[in-house]
Design a protein around this motif. Structure first.
Motif, PDB file in Angstrom:
ATOM      1  N   ARG A 196      25.495  29.378 -69.284  1.00  0.00           N
ATOM      2  CA  ARG A 196      24.057  29.659 -69.302  1.00  0.00           C
ATOM      3  C   ARG A 196      23.384  28.992 -70.499  1.00  0.00           C
ATOM      4  O   ARG A 196      22.299  28.420 -70.377  1.00  0.00           O
ATOM      5  N   GLN A 197      24.008  29.085 -71.650  1.00  0.00           N
ATOM      6  CA  GLN A 197      23.436  28.468 -72.833  1.00  0.00           C
ATOM      7  C   GLN A 197      23.321  26.960 -72.667  1.00  0.00           C
ATOM      8  O   GLN A 197      22.312  26.351 -73.056  1.00  0.00           O
ATOM      9  N   MET A 198      24.340  26.352 -72.071  1.00  0.00           N
ATOM     10  CA  MET A 198      24.320  24.903 -71.919  1.00  0.00           C
ATOM     11  C   MET A 198      23.205  24.461 -70.970  1.00  0.00           C
ATOM     12  O   MET A 198      22.556  23.435 -71.197  1.00  0.00           O
ATOM     13  N   CYS A 199      22.959  25.240 -69.919  1.00  0.00           N
ATOM     14  CA  CYS A 199      21.844  24.930 -69.025  1.00  0.00           C
ATOM     15  C   CYS A 199      20.523  24.968 -69.785  1.00  0.00           C
ATOM     16  O   CYS A 199      19.697  24.049 -69.665  1.00  0.00           O
ATOM     17  N   ASP A 200      20.313  26.007 -70.583  1.00  0.00           N
ATOM     18  CA  ASP A 200      19.061  26.133 -71.325  1.00  0.00           C
ATOM     19  C   ASP A 200      18.893  25.002 -72.331  1.00  0.00           C
ATOM     20  O   ASP A 200      17.796  24.445 -72.480  1.00  0.00           O
ATOM     21  N   VAL A 201      19.961  24.663 -73.030  1.00  0.00           N
ATOM     22  CA  VAL A 201      19.881  23.587 -74.012  1.00  0.00           C
ATOM     23  C   VAL A 201      19.547  22.264 -73.327  1.00  0.00           C
ATOM     24  O   VAL A 201      18.699  21.495 -73.801  1.00  0.00           O
ATOM     25  N   GLU A 202      20.178  21.986 -72.202  1.00  0.00           N
ATOM     26  CA  GLU A 202      19.902  20.737 -71.492  1.00  0.00           C
ATOM     27  C   GLU A 202      18.448  20.672 -71.029  1.00  0.00           C
ATOM     28  O   GLU A 202      17.796  19.624 -71.131  1.00  0.00           O
ATOM     29  N   LEU A 203      17.918  21.773 -70.540  1.00  0.00           N
ATOM     30  CA  LEU A 203      16.537  21.782 -70.075  1.00  0.00           C
ATOM     31  C   LEU A 203      15.545  21.667 -71.234  1.00  0.00           C
ATOM     32  O   LEU A 203      14.452  21.111 -71.067  1.00  0.00           O
ATOM     33  N   LEU A 204      15.912  22.158 -72.413  1.00  0.00           N
ATOM     34  CA  LEU A 204      15.077  21.955 -73.597  1.00  0.00           C
ATOM     35  C   LEU A 204      15.127  20.496 -74.050  1.00  0.00           C
ATOM     36  O   LEU A 204      14.104  19.887 -74.376  1.00  0.00           O
ATOM     37  N   PRO A 217      17.939  21.906 -55.675  1.00  0.00           N
ATOM     38  CA  PRO A 217      18.718  23.139 -55.860  1.00  0.00           C
ATOM     39  C   PRO A 217      19.085  23.374 -57.320  1.00  0.00           C
ATOM     40  O   PRO A 217      19.292  22.437 -58.096  1.00  0.00           O
ATOM     41  N   THR A 218      19.177  24.645 -57.694  1.00  0.00           N
ATOM     42  CA  THR A 218      19.759  25.006 -58.978  1.00  0.00           C
ATOM     43  C   THR A 218      21.276  24.987 -58.836  1.00  0.00           C
ATOM     44  O   THR A 218      21.828  25.526 -57.872  1.00  0.00           O
ATOM     45  N   VAL A 219      21.932  24.356 -59.792  1.00  0.00           N
ATOM     46  CA  VAL A 219      23.395  24.236 -59.707  1.00  0.00           C
ATOM     47  C   VAL A 219      24.080  24.869 -60.927  1.00  0.00           C
ATOM     48  O   VAL A 219      25.250  24.619 -61.179  1.00  0.00           O
ATOM     49  N   GLY A 220      23.354  25.681 -61.669  1.00  0.00           N
ATOM     50  CA  GLY A 220      23.957  26.434 -62.766  1.00  0.00           C
ATOM     51  C   GLY A 220      24.439  27.789 -62.283  1.00  0.00           C
ATOM     52  O   GLY A 220      24.505  28.046 -61.065  1.00  0.00           O
ATOM     53  N   PRO A 221      24.770  28.693 -63.213  1.00  0.00           N
ATOM     54  CA  PRO A 221      25.253  30.022 -62.831  1.00  0.00           C
ATOM     55  C   PRO A 221      24.204  30.791 -62.019  1.00  0.00           C
ATOM     56  O   PRO A 221      23.007  30.704 -62.282  1.00  0.00           O
ATOM     57  N   THR A 222      24.664  31.532 -61.024  1.00  0.00           N
ATOM     58  CA  THR A 222      23.777  32.382 -60.223  1.00  0.00           C
ATOM     59  C   THR A 222      24.382  33.780 -60.184  1.00  0.00           C
ATOM     60  O   THR A 222      24.884  34.266 -61.180  1.00  0.00           O
ATOM     61  N   GLN A 223      24.343  34.419 -59.011  1.00  0.00           N
ATOM     62  CA  GLN A 223      24.988  35.716 -58.866  1.00  0.00           C
ATOM     63  C   GLN A 223      26.499  35.524 -58.723  1.00  0.00           C
ATOM     64  O   GLN A 223      26.971  34.470 -58.300  1.00  0.00           O
ATOM     65  N   PRO A 231      19.984  21.772 -63.538  1.00  0.00           N
ATOM     66  CA  PRO A 231      20.974  22.567 -64.281  1.00  0.00           C
ATOM     67  C   PRO A 231      20.350  23.831 -64.872  1.00  0.00           C
ATOM     68  O   PRO A 231      20.218  23.987 -66.088  1.00  0.00           O
ATOM     69  N   TYR A 232      19.988  24.730 -63.998  1.00  0.00           N
ATOM     70  CA  TYR A 232      19.287  25.961 -64.384  1.00  0.00           C
ATOM     71  C   TYR A 232      20.118  27.157 -63.982  1.00  0.00           C
ATOM     72  O   TYR A 232      20.693  27.193 -62.882  1.00  0.00           O
ATOM     73  N   SER A 233      20.188  28.163 -64.859  1.00  0.00           N
ATOM     74  CA  SER A 233      20.929  29.380 -64.532  1.00  0.00           C
ATOM     75  C   SER A 233      19.961  30.431 -63.991  1.00  0.00           C
ATOM     76  O   SER A 233      18.976  30.773 -64.644  1.00  0.00           O
ATOM     77  N   MET A 234      20.248  30.930 -62.807  1.00  0.00           N
ATOM     78  CA  MET A 234      19.377  31.894 -62.150  1.00  0.00           C
ATOM     79  C   MET A 234      19.423  33.254 -62.850  1.00  0.00           C
ATOM     80  O   MET A 234      20.465  33.697 -63.317  1.00  0.00           O
ATOM     81  N   HIS A 235      18.256  33.901 -62.893  1.00  0.00           N
ATOM     82  CA  HIS A 235      18.147  35.252 -63.433  1.00  0.00           C
ATOM     83  C   HIS A 235      17.930  36.294 -62.332  1.00  0.00           C
ATOM     84  O   HIS A 235      18.043  37.485 -62.596  1.00  0.00           O
ATOM     85  N   MET A 236      17.567  35.851 -61.140  1.00  0.00           N
ATOM     86  CA  MET A 236      17.250  36.736 -60.025  1.00  0.00           C
ATOM     87  C   MET A 236      16.109  37.680 -60.413  1.00  0.00           C
ATOM     88  O   MET A 236      16.110  38.861 -60.097  1.00  0.00           O
ATOM     89  N   ALA A 237      15.111  37.115 -61.096  1.00  0.00           N
ATOM     90  CA  ALA A 237      14.014  37.909 -61.643  1.00  0.00           C
ATOM     91  C   ALA A 237      12.805  37.987 -60.726  1.00  0.00           C
ATOM     92  O   ALA A 237      11.719  38.365 -61.173  1.00  0.00           O
ATOM     93  N   GLY A 238      12.955  37.610 -59.478  1.00  0.00           N
ATOM     94  CA  GLY A 238      11.892  37.802 -58.504  1.00  0.00           C
ATOM     95  C   GLY A 238      10.599  37.111 -58.867  1.00  0.00           C
ATOM     96  O   GLY A 238      10.564  35.895 -59.087  1.00  0.00           O
ATOM     97  N   PRO A 239       9.485  37.850 -58.946  1.00  0.00           N
ATOM     98  CA  PRO A 239       8.173  37.242 -59.177  1.00  0.00           C
ATOM     99  C   PRO A 239       8.099  36.399 -60.441  1.00  0.00           C
ATOM    100  O   PRO A 239       7.547  35.293 -60.428  1.00  0.00           O
ATOM    101  N   ARG A 240       8.664  36.881 -61.546  1.00  0.00           N
ATOM    102  CA  ARG A 240       8.576  36.109 -62.785  1.00  0.00           C
ATOM    103  C   ARG A 240       9.438  34.859 -62.723  1.00  0.00           C
ATOM    104  O   ARG A 240       9.106  33.830 -63.327  1.00  0.00           O
TER     105      ARG A 240
END
Length: 464
Positions: A117-125, A301-307, A338-347
């Motif tokens: 998850r951290q690596m996805c966030d760093v790459e997107l930054l 598609p997002t290809v990082g961590p999901t459920q 390379p995004y990790s899903m949060h399953m946060a619905g509307p947000r």
């Protein structure tokens, strides 16, 4: 169509003693129930709807420490004439000069091997996908984002806070951290300008809309994230190597017609594309608010961590490859996020729209129960079927336009039509549940092609 905007620091790189003085504040520590107690009942969770639940996992507060950036910057941010990024410029933060990279690495105080998850966030930054952010949020930005899903000062929408967590007591404000991949790659250097103990109960109740650890996002914050969050700018060294290519926003923009003012309809998914998905995004290109001439569909598609029970990114990527080859349509393009899903619905819907704005998309297909999640105990939905659609439509003028997804069904008589059309025509929809599909997949039984593409099914079976 692309302009370069120089980004140079406007402040003195040497902070004063007064600036670096610690702002002390103390708060009473809250006792923490064991995870066994948390899991024993649905009503007891990390986040809180009640005062009792708030006491379960109320965070320790520690000294809030802030400093100024200490690394000189010379980034060229990109500006576009058509469909600009969020905030106006694409803040790609990649260090180009090899000598500068070596100097950054030589000056670090700590080295951290990132989780997925951290690596996805760093790459997107690093690549500007999280523009206008230049690094991980400090406490002020974090709290404001949690409360309002906006950034302070600019008031720009930002659906989910971006944070870097740690349990390391030794990291201090002013330190520099080398961030490495699990493969040992030097990915980025982070300069720490804030370290704080977040209010996790409030974070999850606001972001995920629930206090229940039956929600995968809340469970992640409760059991995976560290005690502290670090804020500070990120300096990109190397894009991490992945089994699948993930083009940067600037690279994707170069292949999309939006750079010439044309429309790009983006389809977000985290699962293999089946026939109903295909029918959905092909029809979205024909929506009334889309200029179909010269428009394309971007399957992104997002290809990082999901459920935990989702198909891995590596296998999903293989299904997209074979489907792209089978479709063979120049108006449908496949790229990977390379995004990790949060399953946060509307947000999370807002987050996806913001990211795709940075990638040069103009229209976002917003499905029913977008980024939704079900309880791990009783299967109940955490969000209403149209909550994400409603919030996305409310804020589309600040992000990108929306194309609400059609409720399509397949019939023997007319193929794929809307559910309303099927009812009006008096025909029945063909049905195959997800459970029945997975059972047939494991058993090697035939799966009807109205439901799934054979090429996709073959890949899934080969990688069970």
């Amino acid at each position: 169509p692309v302009r370069f905007v120089s980004c140079l620091p406007s402040h003195n790189n040497t902070p004063s003693t007064h600036t670096m003085a610690f702002l002390m504040r103390t708060m009473a520590q809250r006792s923490m129930r064991s995870m066994r107690s948390l899991a024993s009942t649905r009503s007891v969770s990390m986040m809180t709807r009640t005062r009792t639940a708030a006491r379960v996992l109320a965070p320790q507060r520690m000294t809030a420490m802030r400093g100024f950036a200490s690394i000189a910057e010379n980034y060229n941010y990109l500006s576009y004439d058509h469909y600009p990024p969020h905030g106006g410029v694409l803040k790609e933060r990649m260090v180009k000069d090899e000598a500068a990279k070596s100097a950054l690495i030589a000056d670090v105080d700590h080295t951290i091997t990132m989780n997925d998850r951290q690596m996805c966030d760093v790459e997107l930054l690093m690549t500007g996908a999280f523009s206008p952010l230049e690094g991980f949020m400090n406490e002020t930005t974090f709290d404001h984002c949690v409360d309002t899903y906006r950034l302070p000062e600019s008031n720009l929408i930002f659906g989910i806070p971006v944070v870097f967590d740690t349990d390391d007591e030794g990291i201090q404000v002013g330190d520099k951290i080398l961030l490495k991949s699990k493969a040992g790659e030097d990915v980025a250097v982070m300069e720490v300008d804030d370290k704080f103990a977040p209010n996790k109960p409030k974070e999850c109740l606001k972001v995920y809309g629930t206090s229940s650890i039956e929600h995968p996002g809340t469970l992640m914050v409760a059991t995976e994230r560290g005690k502290y969050y670090l804020g500070g700018k990120v300096h990109g060294l190397n894009i991490p190597k992945r089994p699948f290519p993930c083009k940067t926003p600037a690279e994707v923009r170069e292949i999309l017609p939006s750079k010439d003012g044309k429309h790009v309809v983006v389809f977000q998914c985290r699962n293999p594309v089946h026939r109903a998905h295909y029918e959905l995004f092909m029809r979205a290109r024909e929506a009334d608010n889309v200029d179909t001439d010269d428009a394309v569909v971007l399957v992104h598609p997002t290809v990082g961590p999901t459920q935990a029970d989702d198909i891995s990114g590596e296998v999903r990527y293989l299904t997209y490859l074979v489907l792209d080859e089978q479709i063979n349509d120049p108006t449908v393009k496949f790229e990977y996020l390379p995004y990790s899903m949060h399953m946060a619905g509307p947000r999370e819907a807002l987050m996806h729209m913001m990211i795709r704005k940075n990638y040069g998309c103009t229209h976002f297909i917003i499905g029913r129960d977008m980024a939704g999640s079900k309880s791990s105990l009783d299967g109940e939905d955490f969000y209403g079927a149209f909550d994400a659609q409603d919030l996305a439509i409310k804020h589309k003028d600040e992000l990108i336009d929306t194309v609400p997804s059609l409720n399509l069904v397949c019939t023997e008589e007319h193929g794929y039509i809307t559910a309303d059309e099927a009812e009006a025509k008096g025909v029945n929809a063909l049905k195959l549940s997800g459970t029945a599909f997975r059972k047939a997949l494991r058993a090697g039984e035939d799966i009807p092609e109205w439901f799934a593409f054979k090429s996709v099914v073959d890949v899934l079976r080969a990688n069970q």
